[in-house]
Design an enzyme around this catalytic site. Structure first.
Site, mmCIF file in Angstrom:
data_model
loop_
_atom_site.group_PDB
_atom_site.id
_atom_site.type_symbol
_atom_site.label_atom_id
_atom_site.label_comp_id
_atom_site.label_asym_id
_atom_site.label_seq_id
_atom_site.Cartn_x
_atom_site.Cartn_y
_atom_site.Cartn_z
ATOM 1 N N VAL A 64 28.386 12.304 -41.554
ATOM 2 C CA VAL A 64 27.931 11.033 -42.118
ATOM 3 C C VAL A 64 27.796 9.942 -41.051
ATOM 4 C CG1 VAL A 64 28.815 11.456 -44.433
ATOM 5 C CG2 VAL A 64 30.307 10.391 -42.748
ATOM 6 N N GLN A 66 28.175 9.332 -36.485
ATOM 7 C CA GLN A 66 28.609 9.696 -35.147
ATOM 8 C C GLN A 66 28.780 8.435 -34.334
ATOM 9 O OE1 GLN A 66 26.077 12.399 -32.986
ATOM 10 N NE2 GLN A 66 27.390 12.414 -31.166
ATOM 11 N N GLY A 67 30.015 8.158 -33.939
ATOM 12 C CA GLY A 67 30.310 6.981 -33.133
ATOM 13 C C GLY A 67 30.612 7.369 -31.696
ATOM 14 N N ALA A 68 31.050 6.383 -30.923
ATOM 15 C CA ALA A 68 31.366 6.644 -29.520
ATOM 16 C C ALA A 68 32.646 7.446 -29.375
ATOM 17 C CB ALA A 68 31.495 5.318 -28.768
ATOM 18 N N ALA A 70 34.317 9.193 -32.195
ATOM 19 C CA ALA A 70 34.540 10.295 -33.128
ATOM 20 C C ALA A 70 33.322 10.517 -34.012
ATOM 21 C CB ALA A 70 35.770 10.008 -33.989
ATOM 22 N N VAL A 72 32.380 11.510 -37.993
ATOM 23 C CA VAL A 72 32.984 11.438 -39.320
ATOM 24 C C VAL A 72 32.200 12.351 -40.261
ATOM 25 C CG1 VAL A 72 33.578 9.934 -41.257
ATOM 26 C CG2 VAL A 72 33.770 9.082 -38.915
ATOM 27 N N ASP A 187 40.549 -2.683 -33.685
ATOM 28 C CA ASP A 187 39.095 -2.696 -33.872
ATOM 29 C C ASP A 187 38.767 -3.344 -35.217
ATOM 30 O OD1 ASP A 187 36.394 -2.261 -33.390
ATOM 31 O OD2 ASP A 187 36.431 -0.199 -34.133
#
Length: 278
Positions: A64, A66-68, A70, A72, A187
Site C-alpha cells: 500500500v 513504499q517509503g524511504a 519501510a 507497508v 516523526d
C-alpha cells in the site's frame, strides 16, 4: 492485551491480542536517537535510483505504500486485518551494521507502541515482530483516515472550520500524554495520526513509531513539537490559530510542559537563524 512469546526457526516474536496491556518487553534498555545511523553515504556520487519494493513478508499481503525507511503491506494475519511494515535494507551500509540498526529500530518501534498502550494512549496493537526479516505486524485501523486528509477535507468543503479547533485540543492532549511518558515520536506529522471511525468522535490513533525513542529531556520533546509545527503549517495553510490551540492544550495538559515550551521557543529561534544563514 494478552501476550505470548514464540521462538521458531530463529524467529523471535511478540504476540498480542486486541485487548489491554501488551507483553512485558524490556524497556530499560530503550534506545535513544540512533546518532550513529547516517541516512546517506558520505560523498556518495550519482543519482539515487529507486529500488523495486521487496516481496511481501507473507503471501497474500498487498503493498500500500513504499517509503524511504519501510514498505507497508495490508492483508490478513492469523485471520485478523493487519498492516505489515517491512524495513528496507540500506545497501550503502555494511551488512552487519545494517542488521544491527534495523533490528534495533524494529525493537524500539514495538516497545514504543506497547508503551503507548500500557499508558492508555491509542495506538495499533502489535501482533507479531519478526527479527529475521525486520518486519512488524500491526492492527489495521479499518476505515480510518489521516488527520491530514480530514483537515484538508474540512478546509476544501468551505464549511465551518471550528471543529478543527476541537481536533487541535484532542491532539494537544494526546501528545502531552505521550511526552509525559517520556516517549519521543521522532516523526510527528498530521499523516502519522489517524482518526478512527466514527469521525465525529475525534478518536485519535498514533502510528509510525519507526524513529521513536525514550527520553525525558525537554530538548527532545521541544524538537518533537517543532517537527510537528513545521509539517502542520507547511501542509495546512492558514492554520496558525489551530496549531496555537494545540500548543495551549498541550501546555495545560502536560505535567512537564513549562520546560518543553521554553525549549520549543529556543528551537524555533535556532531554526530561524539557520534559515537566514542558508
Amino acid at each position: 492485551m494478552a501476550a505470548a512469546e514464540a521462538q521458531a526457526g530463529g524467529v523471535r516474536s511478540a504476540m498480542a491480542g486486541a485487548g489491554a496491556a501488551g507483553p512485558a518487553m524490556d524497556e530499560a534498555g530503550a534506545a535513544g536517537p540512533a546518532m550513529e545511523e547516517p541516512e546517506a553515504g558520505a560523498g556518495a556520487a550519482g543519482p539515487v535510483v529507486a529500488e523495486a519494493p521487496p516481496p511481501p513478508p507473507l503471501p497474500g499481503l498487498q503493498l500500500v505504500r513504499q517509503g524511504a525507511e519501510a514498505c507497508v503491506y495490508r492483508g490478513l494475519f492469523l485471520g485478523r486485518a493487519a498492516v505489515a511494515k517491512l524495513r528496507i535494507p540500506k545497501r550503502y551500509r555494511h551488512p552487519a551494521l545494517e542488521e544491527r540498526l534495523s533490528r534495533r529500530r524494529t525493537a524500539q518501534e514495538a516497545r514504543s507502541l506497547l508503551r503507548c498502550r500500557r499508558a492508555g494512549i491509542s495506538a495499533p496493537v502489535v501482533y507479531f515482530v519478526d527479527y529475521v526479516t525486520n518486519s512488524i505486524y500491526l492492527e489495521d485501523i479499518v476505515d480510518s483516515i489521516t488527520v491530514q486528509d480530514h483537515i484538508n477535507s474540512v478546509q476544501q468543503s468551505g464549511n465551518d472550520t471550528s471543529s478543527l479547533l476541537i481536533l487541535a485540543e484532542k491532539m494537544g492532549e494526546l501528545l502531552a500524554r505521550m511526552h509525559d511518558e517520556d516517549l519521543i515520536h521522532g516523526d510527528l506529522t498530521t499523516s502519522n495520526i489517524l482518526l478512527r471511525p466514527p469521525m465525529e468522535k475525534l478518536d485519535l490513533v498514533l502510528i509510525d513509531f519507526g524513529l521513536s525513542f525514550v527520553s525525558g529531556l525537554p530538548e527532545d520533546k521541544g524538537v518533537d513539537l517543532y517537527v510537528l509545527e513545521k509539517a502542520f503549517l507547511s501542509t495546512h495553510p492558514d492554520t496558525e490559530n489551530i496549531f496555537k490551540t494545540l500548543l495551549k492544550t498541550y501546555a495545560a495538559t502536560s505535567k512537564k510542559s513549562a520546560s518543553v515550551i521554553k525549549r520549543l521557543d529556543e528551537v524555533r529561534l535556532r531554526g530561524r537563524k539557520r534559515s537566514m544563514i542558508g
